[in-house]
Design a protein around this motif. Structure first.
Motif, PDB file in Angstrom:
ATOM      1  N   SER A  29       0.905  -1.135   0.095  1.00  0.00           N
ATOM      2  CA  SER A  29      -0.135  -0.038   0.057  1.00  0.00           C
ATOM      3  C   SER A  29       0.883   1.094   0.031  1.00  0.00           C
ATOM      4  O   SER A  29       2.006   1.086  -0.011  1.00  0.00           O
ATOM      5  N   ALA A  30       0.400   2.340   0.094  1.00  0.00           N
ATOM      6  CA  ALA A  30       0.900   3.610  -0.075  1.00  0.00           C
ATOM      7  C   ALA A  30       1.491   3.689   1.282  1.00  0.00           C
ATOM      8  O   ALA A  30       2.604   5.007   1.545  1.00  0.00           O
ATOM      9  N   CYS A  34       2.575  -1.396   5.323  1.00  0.00           N
ATOM     10  CA  CYS A  34       1.201  -2.005   5.628  1.00  0.00           C
ATOM     11  C   CYS A  34       0.756  -2.407   4.550  1.00  0.00           C
ATOM     12  O   CYS A  34       0.913  -1.870   3.259  1.00  0.00           O
ATOM     13  N   MET A  35       0.164  -3.645   4.493  1.00  0.00           N
ATOM     14  CA  MET A  35      -0.508  -4.383   3.184  1.00  0.00           C
ATOM     15  C   MET A  35      -1.796  -4.324   3.163  1.00  0.00           C
ATOM     16  O   MET A  35      -2.541  -3.915   4.082  1.00  0.00           O
ATOM     17  N   VAL A  36      -2.202  -4.323   1.837  1.00  0.00           N
ATOM     18  CA  VAL A  36      -3.756  -4.613   1.371  1.00  0.00           C
ATOM     19  C   VAL A  36      -4.007  -5.978   1.260  1.00  0.00           C
ATOM     20  O   VAL A  36      -3.338  -6.657   0.453  1.00  0.00           O
ATOM     21  N   ILE A  37      -4.768  -6.611   1.990  1.00  0.00           N
ATOM     22  CA  ILE A  37      -5.303  -8.029   1.708  1.00  0.00           C
ATOM     23  C   ILE A  37      -6.341  -8.054   0.806  1.00  0.00           C
ATOM     24  O   ILE A  37      -7.297  -7.569   1.017  1.00  0.00           O
ATOM     25  N   LYS A  38      -6.238  -8.324  -0.463  1.00  0.00           N
ATOM     26  CA  LYS A  38      -7.081  -8.249  -1.554  1.00  0.00           C
ATOM     27  C   LYS A  38      -8.214  -9.507  -1.432  1.00  0.00           C
ATOM     28  O   LYS A  38      -8.178 -10.413  -0.482  1.00  0.00           O
ATOM     29  N   PRO A  39      -9.238  -9.163  -2.086  1.00  0.00           N
ATOM     30  CA  PRO A  39     -10.307 -10.238  -1.782  1.00  0.00           C
ATOM     31  C   PRO A  39     -10.086 -11.813  -1.744  1.00  0.00           C
ATOM     32  O   PRO A  39     -10.629 -12.510  -0.836  1.00  0.00           O
ATOM     33  N   PHE A  42      -8.304 -12.486   1.327  1.00  0.00           N
ATOM     34  CA  PHE A  42      -8.969 -12.328   2.248  1.00  0.00           C
ATOM     35  C   PHE A  42     -10.218 -13.402   2.605  1.00  0.00           C
ATOM     36  O   PHE A  42     -10.359 -13.839   3.661  1.00  0.00           O
ATOM     37  N   GLU A  46     -10.546 -15.559   5.889  1.00  0.00           N
ATOM     38  CA  GLU A  46     -11.665 -15.892   6.635  1.00  0.00           C
ATOM     39  C   GLU A  46     -11.958 -17.175   6.870  1.00  0.00           C
ATOM     40  O   GLU A  46     -12.464 -17.457   7.950  1.00  0.00           O
ATOM     41  N   ASN A 151      -6.549  -5.982  14.777  1.00  0.00           N
ATOM     42  CA  ASN A 151      -5.270  -5.462  13.956  1.00  0.00           C
ATOM     43  C   ASN A 151      -4.143  -5.119  14.924  1.00  0.00           C
ATOM     44  O   ASN A 151      -4.606  -4.418  16.050  1.00  0.00           O
ATOM     45  N   GLU A 167       1.530  -3.397   9.886  1.00  0.00           N
ATOM     46  CA  GLU A 167       0.196  -3.781  10.487  1.00  0.00           C
ATOM     47  C   GLU A 167      -0.332  -5.198  10.304  1.00  0.00           C
ATOM     48  O   GLU A 167       0.016  -5.659   8.690  1.00  0.00           O
ATOM     49  N   LEU A 169      -3.057  -8.599  10.978  1.00  0.00           N
ATOM     50  CA  LEU A 169      -4.374  -9.052  11.768  1.00  0.00           C
ATOM     51  C   LEU A 169      -3.976 -10.212  12.403  1.00  0.00           C
ATOM     52  O   LEU A 169      -3.300 -10.966  11.955  1.00  0.00           O
TER      53      LEU A 169
END
Ligand SMILES: [Zn+2]
Ligand SMILES: [Zn+2]
Lengths: 489, 489
Positions: A29-30, A34-39, A42, A46, A151, A167, A169
């Motif tokens: 991510s910007a 810190c990452m973005v967990i993509k769908p 994720f 889940e 988080n 960051e 989870l």
């Protein structure tokens, strides 16, 4: 069909990042680290979360939620804890932004400085034990078996998607007990849940062990862990369960009235697994064609590809198969995309690690057959359409077992017994070093010296390690059991 | 039996806080404005979350996770957004703690100052649209229907558990579309999910409407909302769904190649509900004896109390009833506590709002009967043991419906049509003011003047408001439809 990923033999680290990105698991991510967990990533997380949550609840645990922020002074209350966690962390110092009166855009309002800085939780023992003080009065309030999904932030300098991010989870369990025995029992019960989950759901074999004093959680009396071996021969700590003794109870003054009407400090445990498990999942099973997901955790377990594209005849059969699979609780998708050719689709679904692929063409149907491809072995067979749902249900069980057995065979192959330091150095410098089972004299000094010389750390003292007289691989001093060394993530 | 809670008539605010605390829903924490959600409160929130999550997924949405932190400069990129959100927020300025060289304990390391401050997300449009830029290239990548469950922070000066807290939990949906029509349709589809959830699960009647420009989300073209009426005649905004136009796409330069091979900006929506719903749940149904939870969201739907305490004869019957109820998917608990008397237990379970209580004594059993008490009406009846599971299943449906009908009757009773400002002032100053349906001239100036004079705000322009010529209740200027005013949480 372009499989633009690095091969494992070429560069394992690049391969890992390529898988994470091409299989749509996560992205940078910007915000540094810190990452973005993509769908798609994720959806796997889940499944991990829901299964663990079920196992926690079945053993009497409940969920709650505690604040994101921890007053700076709280970190200092437990002497060991502060040394471990009052380091790289995100510090909130102000609570307001304002327009720069000099026209420089948005600035931090200097008047909004906090009296006491807040730390974004790196772990929540302190804020939770500060709360438990008001919840616990008598033995009747115990045990308290609480977990939270949250988080957390640890300001990491070198980050890698899922494995080490600023960051991440996780779940963190924090339990309170009236006796030491009960707290130790809880610590082990959770270790057992973690190991069972890792092996039965992630198909990732793990070794259960105890950490050395040096590798112990900051504030714990004893840290138990599960350790897995990745394909490149490096170890991954996959979960930890801590017996905290009365350390946090003393630091936060949490006492209870026991059955004899006496005040006693409460006994504690804490335990956690995180999105790091995603890294373990990837590096245990995946190959040069992409991700491999064990059936029990796969968001889609079966994908059906029409050959060469959807048609009324194919669609009708597919819908019957799908209904039969869904009735068995199998997660199935029909790839009805009209834009891409089957070969492209095959490669995409392999990249995403879907355990089973059915290819159905009108010619096959005329013969009463479908093509079944399994992701783990990449084997393709023709199977009769009749009873296909039972065949697939059994196949998913077989794939789950095969992934575990394959990973376990690899892991077992790379546990090397070593009895002198020359051999130690030779093994640890192999392409795939694996675990080294060796004697150690029990001192932190030796442990650190070995790390300095070889980059290997003691991953754990296995719970099933047998008593065996020997001499330390470095110092020659006496030792009563072997421990496991490895380079680690 | 001590029901140490304030009555609603005595002091509604105190009653609310008493319920939150005595029913074990939430607690204040050591961090100003941040709450601890206790296990029982969290179990209700989990039921809310799981049901909404199911409804989102059934309509094609997927979950993902975006970073907690937002670079300060991102907030400034959308002109309206910055005005709304670059205010009270938690600002991270440093990333390390250290031991004070002067012996003053742990201090912030001045060398760890960040080049650019990070804001703890108050909402995630900016970081998400910055990410979408890399995910969206062509119309084939659209729509993107993504939701996340997350914690957010808004530095509130005056806080109240669940209703307004510095940190809260929520879901935020962020979708991207190729056309305006599709984005508007999505905005309304979500509003419909929110309204359906509020009415069918929370049993909380809501009015669907549009916010005035003044009350619009910062950065939205249009904000839709659901508004509920609490027992004290104040409104609660329970969910919002925003049509964002191309504002964020323009701010973050997110374009796509349309089917005609032309670059276009992407259309956006965002929408959210939060732990604030817990406040709405409490204030819609609960009474002076404690919490009332609608059956569909109750962690425990039926509690069985043995009279006066467990015995082999009672236990055997209870276990049969429990098995029969569980087979119907009903969540049931047996209160086997030996320490407290039935009267105490009754009061406790009423405090926790368990919809149905069975009391079973040996004398009742001899008559083939059990006592059934419903929480909503507090009515007690003797019911035949034979077929009790069917009776209870029907009763839970009836209680769910009764709670909704009761709340709707109350709400409808407190919508008052008003045509002049004297009446407006009289109604808004009543003990239970409720909604005022009145004409308004459409200007922000008048809206703010009315707020200044009465503390009432325009909650929404109801979607079903009929065209009606009238004149503004304050200025007398012409108006084409009534809007709803209220004092609000
Ligand atoms: Zn795929
Ligand atoms: Zn209760």
């Amino acid at each position: 069909m372009a499989k633009e990923i690095t091969s494992r033999s070429e560069n394992y680290s690049d391969w890992y990042i390529d898988i994470v990105k091409r299989a749509n698991l996560a992205d940078n991510s910007a915000v540094r680290g810190c990452m973005v967990i993509k769908p798609y990533g994720f959806a796997i997380w889940e499944n991990i979360r829901d299964q663990l949550d079920k196992m926690f609840k079945e053993t009497g645990h409940v969920n709650a939620y505690f604040p994101l922020f921890i007053p700076k002074s709280f970190l200092s209350k437990e002497a060991q804890h502060v040394a471990g966690f009052a380091k790289e962390c995100a510090v909130v110092t102000h609570h307001r932004l304002m327009n720069d009166p000099d026209g420089g855009g948005i600035i931090v309002d200097p008047d909004s400085k906090l009296e006491e800085e807040l730390i974004v939780r790196p772990t929540s023992e302190t804020i939770i034990w500060d709360t438990y003080r008001t919840w616990i009065n008598s033995y009747r309030d115990l045990p308290l078996l609480i977990n939270q999904w949250a988080n957390v932030v640890r300001w990491e300098m070198r980050t890698r998607l899922f494995l080490r991010t600023t960051e991440f989870l996780w779940q963190e369990g924090h339990t309170a007990h009236a006796t030491k025995e009960e707290a130790v029992e809880e610590t082990l019960k959770i270790l057992d849940i973690y190991a069972t989950f890792a092996e039965e759901y992630m198909a990732m074999p793990v070794i259960r062990g105890i950490k050395t004093a040096n590798e112990r959680f900051a504030g714990a009396e004893e840290t138990y862990c599960i350790e897995a071996l990745m394909q490149d021969g490096k170890a991954l700590q996959a979960g930890t369960s801590h017996f905290l003794g009365q350390n946090f109870a003393k630091a936060f003054d949490v006492k209870f009235l026991n059955e004899n009407n006496q005040q006693e400090y409460v006994w504690a445990t804490s335990w956690g697994v995180s999105t790091r498990l995603m890294g373990g999942l990837i590096m245990t099973h995946s190959d040069d064609d992409g991700l491999v997901v064990p059936p029990k955790l796969a968001p889609t377990q079966v994908v059906i590809v029409p050959i060469p594209k959807p048609s009324p005849v194919i669609d009708e059969v597919v819908h019957k198969i799908m209904a039969a699979l869904k009735a068995k609780g199998i997660r199935v998708k029909y790839d009805m995309d009209m834009k891409n050719r089957p070969g492209f689709k095959f490669a995409e679904h392999e990249m995403h690690g879907i355990p089973v692929r059915l290819a159905i063409g009108e010619r096959d149907l005329a013969n009463g057959q479908v093509e079944v491809a399994r992701r783990d072995t990449k084997e393709k067979t023709q199977q009769p359409l009749e009873g296909i749902e039972q065949y697939i249900e059994d196949l998913l069980v077989e794939i789950q077992a095969n992934l575990f057995n394959r990973a376990k065979a690899m892991r077992d192959q790379y546990i090397t017994k070593v009895d002198n330091f020359n051999d130690f150095e030779e093994v640890i410098n192999r392409d795939i070093p694996g675990f080294i089972s060796a004697h150690w004299d029990g001192t932190t000094e030796t442990e650190e010296k070995i790390k300095e010389l070889t980059k290997a750390t003691i991953r754990c003292i296995p719970l099933d390690a047998e008593a065996e007289d020997g001499s330390c691989v470095l110092t020659g001093k006496p030792s009563q059991r072997r421990v496991l060394f490895a380079k680690a993530y």
